[in-house]
Write an enzyme that holds these catalytic residues in place. Structure first.
Site, PDB file in Angstrom:
ATOM      1  CB  THR A  38       3.605  -0.653   4.367  1.00  0.00           C
ATOM      2  OG1 THR A  38       2.514  -0.360   3.497  1.00  0.00           O
ATOM      3  CG2 THR A  38       4.038   0.623   5.041  1.00  0.00           C
ATOM      4  CG  HIS A  43      -3.235  -2.671  -2.421  1.00  0.00           C
ATOM      5  ND1 HIS A  43      -4.002  -1.564  -2.707  1.00  0.00           N
ATOM      6  CD2 HIS A  43      -2.525  -2.353  -1.304  1.00  0.00           C
ATOM      7  CE1 HIS A  43      -3.798  -0.634  -1.804  1.00  0.00           C
ATOM      8  NE2 HIS A  43      -2.897  -1.075  -0.939  1.00  0.00           N
ATOM      9  CG  HIS A  46      -0.305   0.769  -4.567  1.00  0.00           C
ATOM     10  ND1 HIS A  46      -0.380  -0.419  -3.863  1.00  0.00           N
ATOM     11  CD2 HIS A  46       0.202   1.676  -3.705  1.00  0.00           C
ATOM     12  CE1 HIS A  46       0.078  -0.233  -2.636  1.00  0.00           C
ATOM     13  NE2 HIS A  46       0.434   1.028  -2.510  1.00  0.00           N
ATOM     14  CE  LYS A  80      -2.702   5.496   5.115  1.00  0.00           C
ATOM     15  NZ  LYS A  80      -2.532   6.538   4.133  1.00  0.00           N
ATOM     16  NE  ARG A  84       1.931   4.310   6.668  1.00  0.00           N
ATOM     17  CZ  ARG A  84       1.907   4.858   5.468  1.00  0.00           C
ATOM     18  NH1 ARG A  84       3.022   4.980   4.788  1.00  0.00           N
ATOM     19  NH2 ARG A  84       0.793   5.295   4.932  1.00  0.00           N
ATOM     20  CD  GLN A 176       4.150  13.549  -0.006  1.00  0.00           C
ATOM     21  OE1 GLN A 176       3.688  12.918   0.944  1.00  0.00           O
ATOM     22  NE2 GLN A 176       3.464  13.792  -1.101  1.00  0.00           N
ATOM     23  CG  ASP A 197      -4.957  10.734  -0.171  1.00  0.00           C
ATOM     24  OD1 ASP A 197      -4.520  10.793  -1.344  1.00  0.00           O
ATOM     25  OD2 ASP A 197      -4.707   9.775   0.590  1.00  0.00           O
ATOM     26  CE  LYS A 232      -9.558   2.129   1.488  1.00  0.00           C
ATOM     27  NZ  LYS A 232      -8.813   2.207   2.732  1.00  0.00           N
ATOM     28  CE  LYS A 235      -8.686  -1.985   2.506  1.00  0.00           C
ATOM     29  NZ  LYS A 235      -7.697  -2.693   3.311  1.00  0.00           N
ATOM     30  CB  THR A 236     -12.845  -8.463  -1.423  1.00  0.00           C
ATOM     31  OG1 THR A 236     -11.639  -9.091  -0.947  1.00  0.00           O
ATOM     32  CG2 THR A 236     -12.606  -7.929  -2.830  1.00  0.00           C
TER      33      THR A 236
END
Length: 430
Positions: A38, A43, A46, A80, A84, A176, A197, A232, A235-236
């Site tokens: 996406t 990031h 991954h 989620k 998305r 999937q 997950d 998390k 994440k910042t």
């Protein structure tokens, strides 16, 4: 190297289907791991999956990185709370090309070895698949009862999502599952790996392979990475930490790893580097003897920054850090590009002045009191300059009435004023 043992000591195994370890010991195995396309950059969320593929290849097996072009157009309900955005094909192809370039730093796609990595995109085999064909060939093998029992589906149906679960998302595990079947039949792929997950989606694939042609397929998942405080990972306040320097500068990337807590550093250095156990154990012991020296964080930050960016970017990030926290020189400051300069001094007080004021030259005392309120008064500034407590662009200010011109500007735009050891001010000439 034994792949499962390698992952175990690194804390990277969450669930594994019986027989997986025996299969890996018996033959060279082809396995795949899915990556969401996406964005046109990965990031650090991954990175755990990418490192699993890297270890897999290093242990002699063949990794497939699957870009979820088709599934990325739908949205996975796992973990989620909302659907998305759907991607068009042009965006998808662009994202795929960018992601492959990043993965090439971790995996060998180019050599002639039998376990050369491959990049596949499920859009390529799904785009011509009609709905009727899919229902007939895939849907008939998996019952709704089986799909409803999956944890990711149950959570969404039990009210964790405001809008429930759309049919589109409900079909995700079938899609999937079909990916696994397709790769099993066309690439001899017997193992799917992913985050914990994904267990429900992965086991739907193994079940589909079993029901369709009686084949044996396996699953292995890694834990979802969290911070020691339960927050998390990755994440910042400003969002994700990206691998692409356009979105996260190498300096900010380096700083992220340098600033993790001691307990996180001890876990992350196992997960996000290829250092062996003996070296990591040595680093942990060294760190425990003198935690204030942050040996773990420094080595972690170095390894990951060099792996994702380059040795040159790492050295530049260290130099940039020394400007703020060490005794860096004016030369080091002048070497910084504008993005890194702004990243280093993000959050320090900033003042804007007119560039015209510097064309003729202006006395420092006037500039730093009247034009930019770095000092409360001229008397205060005079006293600090006399005591050697004021620097301009990392050089001690020789006199409080020293004349400053456009020649003093960094990147033809900035002046860096330092009061004492820790107080910085960035003046921007516009």
């Amino acid at each position: 190297m034994n792949f499962v043992e390698e992952l175990r000591w690194r804390g990277m195994v969450h669930d594994m289907m019986p027989g997986t370890e025996e299969l890996l010991a018996k033959e060279q195995v082809t396995a795949y791991l899915g990556i969401d396309p996406t964005a046109d950059s990965l990031h650090i969320g991954h990175l755990c999956g990418v490192m699993i593929l890297r270890h897999f290849q290093r242990c002699g097996h063949k990794p497939l990185a699957l870009i979820g072009g088709a599934t990325g157009m739908i949205g996975d309900p796992s973990g989620k709370s909302a659907e998305r955005n759907l991607l068009d094909e042009e965006t998808l192809r662009h994202n795929q090309a960018c992601i492959k370039k990043q993965l090439a730093k971790f995996l060998d796609f180019e050599s002639d070895v039998p376990n050369r990595a491959e990049l596949v995109n499920n859009y390529d085999w799904m785009k011509e698949f009609s709905f009727l064909d899919f229902v007939r060939e895939v849907g008939k093998h998996i019952t709704v009862n089986y799909m409803m029992a999956k944890e990711s589906v149950k959570k969404r149906l039990n009210g964790e999502a405001r809008d429930g679960l759309s049919f589109t998302e409900f079909t995700y595990q079938l899609l999937q599952g079909y990916d696994f079947l397709h790769l099993y039949e066309t690439k001899g792929c017997k193992l799917q790996m992913g985050g914990s997950d994904q267990w429900g989606n992965i086991t739907t694939g193994t079940e589909l392979i079993r029901r369709t042609n009686g084949g044996e397929a396996y699953a292995l998942t890694c834990p979802l990475i969290t911070k020691a405080d339960g927050g998390k990972f990755g994440k910042t306040e400003s969002g994700n930490i990206w691998l692409d320097p356009r979105y996260t500068s190498p300096y900010k990337f380096y700083q992220f790893w340098l600033n993790v807590s001691d307990s996180d550093a001890e876990r992350y250095i196992k997960i996000f580097t290829s250092l062996d156990k003996a070296e990591i154990d040595g680093l942990v012991a060294e760190h425990n003897e003198a935690p204030h020296l942050r040996a773990l964080q420094k080595r972690l930050a170095k390894e990951v920054t060099v792996m994702v960016h380059s040795e040159e970017d790492y050295n530049a990030a260290v130099d940039a850090s020394n400007i703020l926290f060490g005794n860096a020189t004016s030369d080091a400051l002048r070497k910084l590009d504008e993005d890194t300069l702004l990243a280093v001094f993000e959050g320090v007080p900033q003042f804007e002045i007119s560039r015209d004021a510097l064309t003729e030259g202006v006395k420092a005392v006037d500039l730093f009191v009247d034009n930019a309120a770095v000092f409360a008064s001229k008397g205060e500034m005079r006293k600090l300059v006399q005591g050697g407590g004021v620097s301009l662009n990392k050089e001690k200010l020789a006199a409080f009435d020293q004349v400053i011109t456009t020649a003093d500007l960094l990147d033809e735009k900035y002046l860096l004023v330092q009061r004492g050891k820790k107080n910085y001010y960035l003046i921007i000439a516009k």
